[in-house]
Design an enzyme around this catalytic site. Structure first.
Site, PDB file in Angstrom:
ATOM      1  N   CYS A   1       0.834  -1.210   0.000  1.00 46.56           N
ATOM      2  CA  CYS A   1       0.000   0.000   0.000  1.00 46.56           C
ATOM      3  C   CYS A   1       0.870   1.263   0.000  1.00 46.56           C
ATOM      4  CB  CYS A   1      -0.942   0.004   1.199  1.00 46.56           C
ATOM      5  SG  CYS A   1      -1.863   1.550   1.342  1.00 46.56           S
TER       6      CYS A   1
ATOM      7  N   ASP B   1      -0.811  16.110  -2.620  1.00 43.03           N
ATOM      8  CA  ASP B   1      -1.106  15.163  -3.691  1.00 43.03           C
ATOM      9  C   ASP B   1      -0.046  15.321  -4.787  1.00 43.03           C
ATOM     10  OD1 ASP B   1      -3.980  13.614  -4.723  1.00 43.03           O
ATOM     11  OD2 ASP B   1      -2.416  14.037  -6.207  1.00 43.03           O
TER      12      ASP B   1
ATOM     13  N   HIS C   1      -6.588   2.993   0.317  1.00 42.56           N
ATOM     14  CA  HIS C   1      -6.296   3.370   1.710  1.00 42.56           C
ATOM     15  C   HIS C   1      -7.083   4.661   1.908  1.00 42.56           C
ATOM     16  CE1 HIS C   1      -3.105   3.876   5.109  1.00 42.56           C
ATOM     17  NE2 HIS C   1      -3.995   4.859   5.243  1.00 42.56           N
TER      18      HIS C   1
ATOM     19  N   HIS D   1      -8.660   8.036   2.205  1.00 44.92           N
ATOM     20  CA  HIS D   1      -8.027   9.359   2.152  1.00 44.92           C
ATOM     21  C   HIS D   1      -9.064  10.425   1.862  1.00 44.92           C
ATOM     22  CE1 HIS D   1      -7.748   7.431  -1.822  1.00 44.92           C
ATOM     23  NE2 HIS D   1      -7.915   8.635  -2.359  1.00 44.92           N
TER      24      HIS D   1
ATOM     25  N   HIS E   1      -9.440  14.026   0.241  1.00 42.51           N
ATOM     26  CA  HIS E   1      -8.849  15.078  -0.569  1.00 42.51           C
ATOM     27  C   HIS E   1      -9.273  16.414   0.038  1.00 42.51           C
ATOM     28  CE1 HIS E   1      -7.935  12.577  -4.248  1.00 42.51           C
ATOM     29  NE2 HIS E   1      -8.883  11.814  -3.715  1.00 42.51           N
TER      30      HIS E   1
HETATM   31  P1  5GP Z   1      -8.352   8.543  -5.462  1.00 39.57           P
HETATM   32  O1  5GP Z   1      -8.648   8.536  -6.926  1.00 39.57           O
HETATM   33  O2  5GP Z   1      -8.021   7.160  -4.945  1.00 39.57           O
HETATM   34  O3  5GP Z   1      -9.419   9.219  -4.649  1.00 39.57           O
HETATM   35  O4  5GP Z   1      -7.090   9.470  -5.273  1.00 39.57           O
HETATM   36  C1  5GP Z   1      -5.785   9.017  -5.155  1.00 39.57           C
HETATM   37  C2  5GP Z   1      -4.910  10.243  -5.123  1.00 39.57           C
HETATM   38  O5  5GP Z   1      -3.622   9.868  -4.691  1.00 39.57           O
HETATM   39  C3  5GP Z   1      -4.743  10.903  -6.508  1.00 39.57           C
HETATM   40  O6  5GP Z   1      -5.170  12.262  -6.421  1.00 39.57           O
HETATM   41  C4  5GP Z   1      -3.249  10.763  -6.796  1.00 39.57           C
HETATM   42  O7  5GP Z   1      -2.719  11.884  -7.474  1.00 39.57           O
HETATM   43  C5  5GP Z   1      -2.653  10.587  -5.393  1.00 39.57           C
HETATM   44  N1  5GP Z   1      -1.425   9.792  -5.365  1.00 39.57           N
HETATM   45  C6  5GP Z   1      -1.259   8.563  -5.918  1.00 39.57           C
HETATM   46  N2  5GP Z   1      -0.017   8.106  -5.678  1.00 39.57           N
HETATM   47  C7  5GP Z   1       0.605   9.064  -4.935  1.00 39.57           C
HETATM   48  C8  5GP Z   1       1.928   9.161  -4.376  1.00 39.57           C
HETATM   49  O8  5GP Z   1       2.776   8.288  -4.494  1.00 39.57           O
HETATM   50  N3  5GP Z   1       2.209  10.294  -3.675  1.00 39.57           N
HETATM   51  C9  5GP Z   1       1.288  11.306  -3.512  1.00 39.57           C
HETATM   52  N4  5GP Z   1       1.692  12.370  -2.819  1.00 39.57           N
HETATM   53  N5  5GP Z   1       0.045  11.234  -4.017  1.00 39.57           N
HETATM   54  C10 5GP Z   1      -0.292  10.135  -4.729  1.00 39.57           C
HETATM   55 ZN    ZN Z   2      -2.471   1.457   3.508  1.00 33.24          ZN
END
Ligand code: 5GP
Ligand code: ZN
Length: 115
Positions: free
Chosen positions: A5, A31, A99, A101, A103
């Protein structure tokens, strides 16, 4: 921690990120692909896939998320103009990292309804 993860690794500092807030339970970092001038991700340090996986017993441990959001947005000075908090929960919402999160998006106007 789930072995592969990416957000567990970020919270354990095994992967580099720009952390802007941390306490014993939560981490807030930038992000990597920002969708607004300010785009942060707030995660619990423990691995939970999403809101649907929070058990009723542990839900009380998550109520502090709101004070963390309040503290961080006040520190950044975006609380007056406003900001958006988004949780993509599961497949239909487009959750990509499994995981939990939050935003936190700020620094521009956002449209509604979301796409
Ligand atoms: P989701 O689509 O799951 O709601 O959002 C995942 C977010 O995690 C995306 O906005 C993506 O840019 C961010 N993200 C993915 N991998 C990484 C990473 O390795 N580091 C950081 N800082 N953000 C990440
Ligand atoms: Zn995790």
């Amino acid at each position: 921690m789930i072995e592969e993860c990416i957000f567990c690794k970020i919270s354990k500092k095994e992967i580099k990120s720009e952390i802007i807030y941390e306490d014993e339970d939560f981490v807030v970092f930038k992000d990597i692909n920002p969708q607004a001038p300010i785009h942060l991700l707030l995660i619990p340090k423990i691995h939970i896939e999403n809101i649907s996986r929070i058990s009723l017993e542990s839900v009380k441990n998550f109520n502090r998320i709101f004070s963390v959001i309040k503290e961080v947005t006040e520190k950044l000075g975006v609380d007056k103009d406003g900001y958006r908090v988004v949780v993509n929960n599961g497949k239909n919402a487009g959750q990509e990292v499994n995981h939990l999160h939050f935003h936190i998006l700020a620094g521009r106007k956002f449209s509604w309804p979301p796409g």
